[in-house]
Write a protein that holds these residues in place. Structure first.
Motif, PDB file in Angstrom:
ATOM      1  N   MET A 232       0.860  -1.179   0.000  1.00 35.76           N
ATOM      2  CA  MET A 232       0.000   0.000   0.000  1.00 35.76           C
ATOM      3  C   MET A 232       0.900   1.234   0.000  1.00 35.76           C
ATOM      4  O   MET A 232       1.865   1.315   0.736  1.00 35.76           O
ATOM      5  CB  MET A 232      -0.897  -0.019   1.240  1.00 35.76           C
ATOM      6  N   SER A 233       0.560   2.200  -0.811  1.00 35.91           N
ATOM      7  CA  SER A 233       1.330   3.440  -0.861  1.00 35.91           C
ATOM      8  C   SER A 233       1.060   4.273   0.399  1.00 35.91           C
ATOM      9  O   SER A 233       0.129   4.012   1.148  1.00 35.91           O
ATOM     10  CB  SER A 233       0.964   4.233  -2.116  1.00 35.91           C
ATOM     11  N   GLN A 234       1.889   5.266   0.598  1.00 36.37           N
ATOM     12  CA  GLN A 234       1.773   6.083   1.799  1.00 36.37           C
ATOM     13  C   GLN A 234       1.205   7.463   1.485  1.00 36.37           C
ATOM     14  O   GLN A 234       1.145   7.874   0.331  1.00 36.37           O
ATOM     15  CB  GLN A 234       3.150   6.230   2.445  1.00 36.37           C
ATOM     16  N   VAL A 235       0.830   8.161   2.547  1.00 37.10           N
ATOM     17  CA  VAL A 235       0.368   9.537   2.476  1.00 37.10           C
ATOM     18  C   VAL A 235       0.952  10.262   3.688  1.00 37.10           C
ATOM     19  O   VAL A 235       0.988   9.715   4.782  1.00 37.10           O
ATOM     20  CB  VAL A 235      -1.175   9.626   2.439  1.00 37.10           C
TER      21      VAL A 235
ATOM     22  N   GLU B 276      -6.881   4.020   1.176  1.00 40.83           N
ATOM     23  CA  GLU B 276      -6.018   3.759   0.028  1.00 40.83           C
ATOM     24  C   GLU B 276      -4.529   3.899   0.329  1.00 40.83           C
ATOM     25  O   GLU B 276      -3.698   3.511  -0.485  1.00 40.83           O
ATOM     26  CB  GLU B 276      -6.382   4.726  -1.104  1.00 40.83           C
ATOM     27  N   HIS B 277      -4.187   4.521   1.473  1.00 40.88           N
ATOM     28  CA  HIS B 277      -2.792   4.820   1.787  1.00 40.88           C
ATOM     29  C   HIS B 277      -2.507   4.551   3.252  1.00 40.88           C
ATOM     30  O   HIS B 277      -3.364   4.799   4.108  1.00 40.88           O
ATOM     31  CB  HIS B 277      -2.476   6.297   1.521  1.00 40.88           C
ATOM     32  N   SER B 278      -1.292   4.122   3.545  1.00 41.47           N
ATOM     33  CA  SER B 278      -0.878   4.011   4.943  1.00 41.47           C
ATOM     34  C   SER B 278      -0.323   5.367   5.388  1.00 41.47           C
ATOM     35  O   SER B 278       0.267   6.096   4.594  1.00 41.47           O
ATOM     36  CB  SER B 278       0.143   2.894   5.122  1.00 41.47           C
ATOM     37  N   PRO B 279      -0.523   5.711   6.674  1.00 47.07           N
ATOM     38  CA  PRO B 279      -0.163   7.048   7.129  1.00 47.07           C
ATOM     39  C   PRO B 279       1.325   7.214   7.435  1.00 47.07           C
ATOM     40  O   PRO B 279       2.002   6.312   7.903  1.00 47.07           O
ATOM     41  CB  PRO B 279      -0.986   7.212   8.412  1.00 47.07           C
ATOM     42  N   ALA B 280       1.800   8.424   7.157  1.00 48.20           N
ATOM     43  CA  ALA B 280       3.133   8.865   7.544  1.00 48.20           C
ATOM     44  C   ALA B 280       2.977  10.311   8.000  1.00 48.20           C
ATOM     45  O   ALA B 280       1.959  10.954   7.734  1.00 48.20           O
ATOM     46  CB  ALA B 280       4.098   8.780   6.361  1.00 48.20           C
TER      47      ALA B 280
END
Length: 143
Positions: free
Chosen positions: A1-4, A29-33
């Motif tokens: 999964m892409s990040q945000v 849709e995105h894993s958190p950063a």
């Protein structure tokens, strides 16, 4: 999964289980950063509770609960080490007249090849311009 990459307002909402529909869709849709400085700014708000948009109006118990979550931040939320970003931050700050906080946000998004999501109430033209300048996605998100 892409990040945000999430700013401090959106990180607060995530950790307090108060993600609005716009943020919830993004996190589906995105894993958190997040960044070091967004994390510090949120921690300071929890500790000082001196008014302001982050946690100033929150009851003491809610701030303490958020503080516990911040102190034991899940490994699922990536925080890019400052040493990885420092030189690029300096370049971005010089090129786009960004603060250290703004330069770190842009550098982190670039490093992770991730969109930068900011609370729509904190939408800044310089960060927006820097993200456009590096060809990265910038998303204001309603809380």
């Amino acid at each position: 999964m892409s990040q945000v990459v999430l700013d401090d307002h959106l990180l607060r909402d995530l950790l307090a289980d108060e993600a609005g529909s716009d943020l919830a869709r993004t996190l589906a849709e995105h894993s958190p950063a997040t960044t070091n400085l967004y994390l510090v700014r949120l921690c300071r708000s929890v500790v000082t509770a001196a008014g302001g948009a982050l946690t100033g109006s929150w009851p003491r118990a809610a701030r303490h609960a958020l503080g516990r979550r911040l102190a034991t931040l899940s490994e699922d939320i990536e925080v890019v080490p400052m040493r990885v970003l420092a030189f690029r931050m300096a370049e971005l700050a010089d090129s786009y007249r960004l603060s250290s906080l703004g330069a770190e946000a842009v550098a982190a998004a670039e490093h992770l090849a991730a969109p930068l999501c900011v609370w729509s109430g904190d939408d800044g033209p310089r960060i927006r311009a820097a993200m456009a300048g590096i060809g990265a996605e910038y998303r204001p998100v309603d809380a």
